[in-house]
Design an enzyme around this catalytic site. Structure first.
Site, mmCIF file in Angstrom:
data_model
loop_
_atom_site.group_PDB
_atom_site.id
_atom_site.type_symbol
_atom_site.label_atom_id
_atom_site.label_comp_id
_atom_site.label_asym_id
_atom_site.label_seq_id
_atom_site.Cartn_x
_atom_site.Cartn_y
_atom_site.Cartn_z
ATOM 1 N N GLY A 148 45.215 37.812 42.257
ATOM 2 C CA GLY A 148 44.917 37.706 43.672
ATOM 3 C C GLY A 148 43.426 37.881 43.894
ATOM 4 N N CYS A 149 42.905 37.259 44.931
ATOM 5 C CA CYS A 149 41.453 37.337 45.162
ATOM 6 C C CYS A 149 41.046 38.745 45.546
ATOM 7 C CB CYS A 149 41.012 36.309 46.202
ATOM 8 S SG CYS A 149 41.940 36.351 47.743
ATOM 9 N N ASN A 150 41.845 39.407 46.386
ATOM 10 C CA ASN A 150 41.548 40.799 46.704
ATOM 11 C C ASN A 150 41.686 41.665 45.467
ATOM 12 O OD1 ASN A 150 41.345 40.589 49.687
ATOM 13 N ND2 ASN A 150 43.486 39.974 49.534
ATOM 14 N N THR A 153 38.610 41.449 43.282
ATOM 15 C CA THR A 153 37.435 42.128 43.844
ATOM 16 C C THR A 153 37.515 43.636 43.628
ATOM 17 O OG1 THR A 153 37.572 40.452 45.587
ATOM 18 C CG2 THR A 153 35.972 42.216 45.892
#
Lengths: 342, 342, 342, 342
Positions: A148-150, A153
């Site tokens: 997932g992009c979150n 990060t």
């Protein structure tokens, strides 16, 4: 050396971003593009910014001849990859940009995605696609599950700190500011320009966001005991970018030193000088992640801020980085594009 | 009944916002406008959106005859109000929108603003201008010190919780998302459109922001012991609005109940149903503050999110609200403007 | 083969864009960077998005040893290149991104720029840098004058039509929508985020914009008689991009055919199918120019819309394209970057 | 005196804007709100920025008891008002914000809207709602047809010039820059934040926009002979606002004088000093229209630029202005709200 790739789900934003990256990649070639609802159209009709490229027409997935394909990028809505990957020839490698193979535990998958996994055997073989931390496994994997992009990060901000026991595991608060492209190209009233252009608001608050399943899996494995973080994303009016402000208990200088050391040789992860804060605008359009660390006037507290482009390093750039490894190419091939600013 | 007001520092954004509010106010009249560097110009030259109004010309402060003025709004750069207020006729009431009189303790002032206060006697008489909590004192005050815009937002979220001992005072983390108008109209490279339009980044991190002086003063007084919060603002590409995400330890349902009760009769503070999150876009251009409360999957944690328009409820709207009380008018006069959306 | 370049005025947006492009260019290398006011700083301090690059420190122009430099990019404020170029070693080629050498006629220069040209001999030798139309001259030039960004956009729309006499030369109206980066990084109140983010307005109206000097020179030469166009730029809240809507009298189908033919072999200029309109968002971050043609219900009228990224194809991308030709490289080297969308 | 109003179609942006204006209107009261698909919901669920207002619940149109309603605002999708107005009690006055009654000629209606009008008798009685030019008819009308937002903007720029024969009627080019709220709240892929936030592009080019029907009707009637203008709207990334740049042949000074005289006594239309250009940001949230006139270096050409807020003066503000007249109230009641800037 040229490797043939197919992009499934090419009419979404991560599909277009894959095309953007592969177009100037020295060793990858796009052999097929699928988009079920837009089959028959040219990519330029769906994405006019790709007009200058000579691309195959969009087709339905079942029209693709996978025999000449080295690697498939599956940029499909969640849930569709499970059956698909089972049907692909065994020789075809797969980078899945969706959520289907991110969680190794079938129970966890069912908890966060609301349905039983239909390819649990395959699920066990998938490698979690956070390149910097699963590099060796990825090199030999047939199936890599993009994060997932979150999740990407926050993990860049926290993994070295958890691994080295530098922070209180029971007091991790991550406040995210998220660009709107994270919601994809689907039609939702709250994603209209008029609704988002002057607004900031939180969503999926209180521990409901599916990326928590990834955090739980990864951080608990890393710590050797259950770890739960508090995680709240907020929509902000930018197209691309995630900024994660992570509020931690620990020594800020030690944290900065650990992150600096952990990423010293990483081409895409850059730790700023102590006390500086990164901005989403400084990684836009690139595969870089910038991380900053500051202390607080309250002793024992640290703030770690990480930022990346959700469509690139958070998704399609990560996918190409993993594909490079899976195909025996240089990890940075095609990915050293400089951020676009302003 | 009409009260004459003067606006000092009318060429800044809070000055223009005062003009906007007073223009449709039933009992206030603008008798004088000052702006030292733009003296001699018409307000329409400096702010074309005020073109239709019949306003006095901008003059230098010393050109104003204060004898007919009932109340002065001082929207000056920090530091300039101290001497000024001393020089005004005693009969003139003052609402100071700057920071000069927010801190009651001269030592605290010097700590946060880097210079000794030059009007310490006056400083002791100033009433802190958070209307909802200092209403009675404001009614009889000659000098009211408008709060910082961040300070107002966070205090609306936290004061009832601190007063009722519903949260852990040693674990308060406030992550703010701030519209750019908070930086005023002064020329700074990092406030250019090109620098801000696709960027999100933190600033004044680590406990350096001056509004911390207000938090320390107010929360410690309220709690009866020293309280320090962790406070981090972030610039987001909207013109107006602050969204404060406050991470707290306490019972979310009890917190929601306390906030709901505390603001039940307040015309400008609205607590949303439990679990809903407010957005900056829903208070834009208005004097309202929206507050939302959610629980977390981690038991004992709560998230309180408050939002308001920094130029209105966070500054000029608050100033008019205080002026209404000081002048014996209805508190809501001229302030029931509906938010502008989209 | 590697050519050494120096960028003068590297702390502005066109300087940063040159760095972005050269960083992934196969044959260009940055040997020196100058920025007078920021001399001594690292580029990463001035432009954090370039943090990952290994770049020379910013120095004052006079500190540069030009003996090893093959080509200089001068991205200086207007007026500074004239003296500079005279002082450079004759062996150093120069691409000037400013306005100093765009006009061949000293009188025209003085008219539009308000001062006499100080290097009129050099002025005569400069080649106008609109690559697609001055390709052969550029290959052998020592000094190429980059065009204005508006000038480039409109010329791509109109040159083939004027050359082929397809439009009424006395009735050309060009309405431009301009991204804010065209104003550069200098501090102006009207370029603040707060001033621009919700505003659209015209500027330099009525024939006062300096790029008119370029239009007059180029279109008159092309037509063999004086041609004056009506040209009005408007500021719109995007960072990058120019969209020129050109209202013409002529046969729209013939116009479309002529443009299609003229640019059939051009790698960077793309004419859309008849009736489609391009958008600035589809060329952002790239060296492409998209052109669309539509007819009108009023017979004999045509609308030609051209769009490009003002910092790239309108300035720094054009500069690299010209440098490629001057240095004997492939014209498209380093410039096939795909637009970033969304 | 209080007049009861009903808003039909209250879940769209013009419906919400009507609520915003009426909420602080001294003589209008909202007695009923309809929204077929959202019937049963509270307005605060659909538009959280209206949370503080005490409003009737959204119902289906047929649930409204019109016997106590003085005036209906119909903010319905095009085509729905025709049958509806026929069914309303004759005593109920109607302001229709849609397109159903803008064109008086049934053939013109069918041409532009693709279907025969079903209430042609009623169509003949409707008054065109451009208040400043149909004031007397509006005062006694039962049914007023609100104008298109583009149609209003351009007519404010041109009507006095056509009436006084100051411009060439065969050479009128209007280039519009349009805020996104003009597209309403309906779900379209090209209206997503990601698609619009960094893009400028034209639409409905070549004479296809339905507002041309209004221009043809009004300008031809005014001129006493057929007049066709060339009209091209462009989407720009602002929520509210239209800026119309009108390229004309005529004497700019005479044009400025005529516009200044025509609007000298109008409370909402402001002509700027000669040579100044208005901006959309200076009328945002208000019922004002700003108009600027500049000459060009090409003699005989003039540029008239008009701007207004499409949701307010271009639609809902105009509707309230007309309702004021129809109900015998002061025309400016509730409409002197100051623009919100920045």
């Amino acid at each position: 050396m040229t490797c043939n790739t197919a992009i499934l789900g090419a009419s979404g934003y991560t599909g277009a971003e894959l095309v953007r990256l592969i177009a100037t990649h020295p060793h990858l070639r796009i052999a097929a593009l699928s988009a079920d609802r837009k089959a028959g159209q040219q990519m330029a009709d769906v994405f006019p910014h790709l007009r200058h490229l000579d691309l195959p027409k969009l087709v339905k997935m079942e029209e693709i001849d996978f025999s000449g394909i080295d690697l498939v990028f599956a940029a499909l809505p969640h849930g569709l990859s499970q059956a698909l990957v089972c049907d692909l020839p065994q020789a075809v490698k797969v980078v899945d940009l969706g959520a289907d193979f991110r969680l190794r535990d079938p129970a966890a998958y069912e908890k966060w995605y609301g349905a039983a996994h239909v390819a649990t055997a395959l699920q066990q073989t998938a490698v979690y696609g956070l390149t910097e931390f699963y590099r060796d496994d990825i090199k030999s994997a047939r199936l890599v599950a993009g994060t997932g992009c979150n999740a990407a990060t926050v993990q860049f901000a926290l993994r070295p700190l958890i691994a080295e026991q530098l922070i209180d595991l029971d007091d991790i608060i991550c406040d995210l500011k998220n660009g709107i492209s994270g919601a994809g190209r689907s039609l939702k009233e709250n994603m209209l320009f008029t609704e988002r252009s002057s607004d900031v608001l939180g969503y999926a608050q209180g521990g409901k966001h599916r990326h928590l399943g990834e955090f739980d899996q990864e951080f608990s494995a890393l710590a050797g005991r259950p770890v739960e973080i508090q995680f709240t994303p907020h929509l902000v009016p930018i197209s691309r970018g995630i900024l994660a402000s992570c509020y931690l208990r620990g020594d800020a200088q030690a944290i900065h030193a650990a992150l600096t050391a952990a990423y010293a040789d990483e081409p895409f992860i850059h730790v700023l000088p102590f006390g500086q804060c990164p901005g989403t605008g400084h990684v836009m359009g690139s595969n870089f992640c910038h991380i900053g660390v500051t202390s607080d006037r309250i002793s024992g507290r640290a703030l770690v801020v990480a930022t990346l482009d959700n469509l690139c390093k958070g998704s399609s750039g990560q996918a190409v980085q993993n594909a490079n490894l899976m195909l025996g190419l240089n990890e940075t091939d095609g990915l050293m594009l400089v951020p676009v600013f302003p």
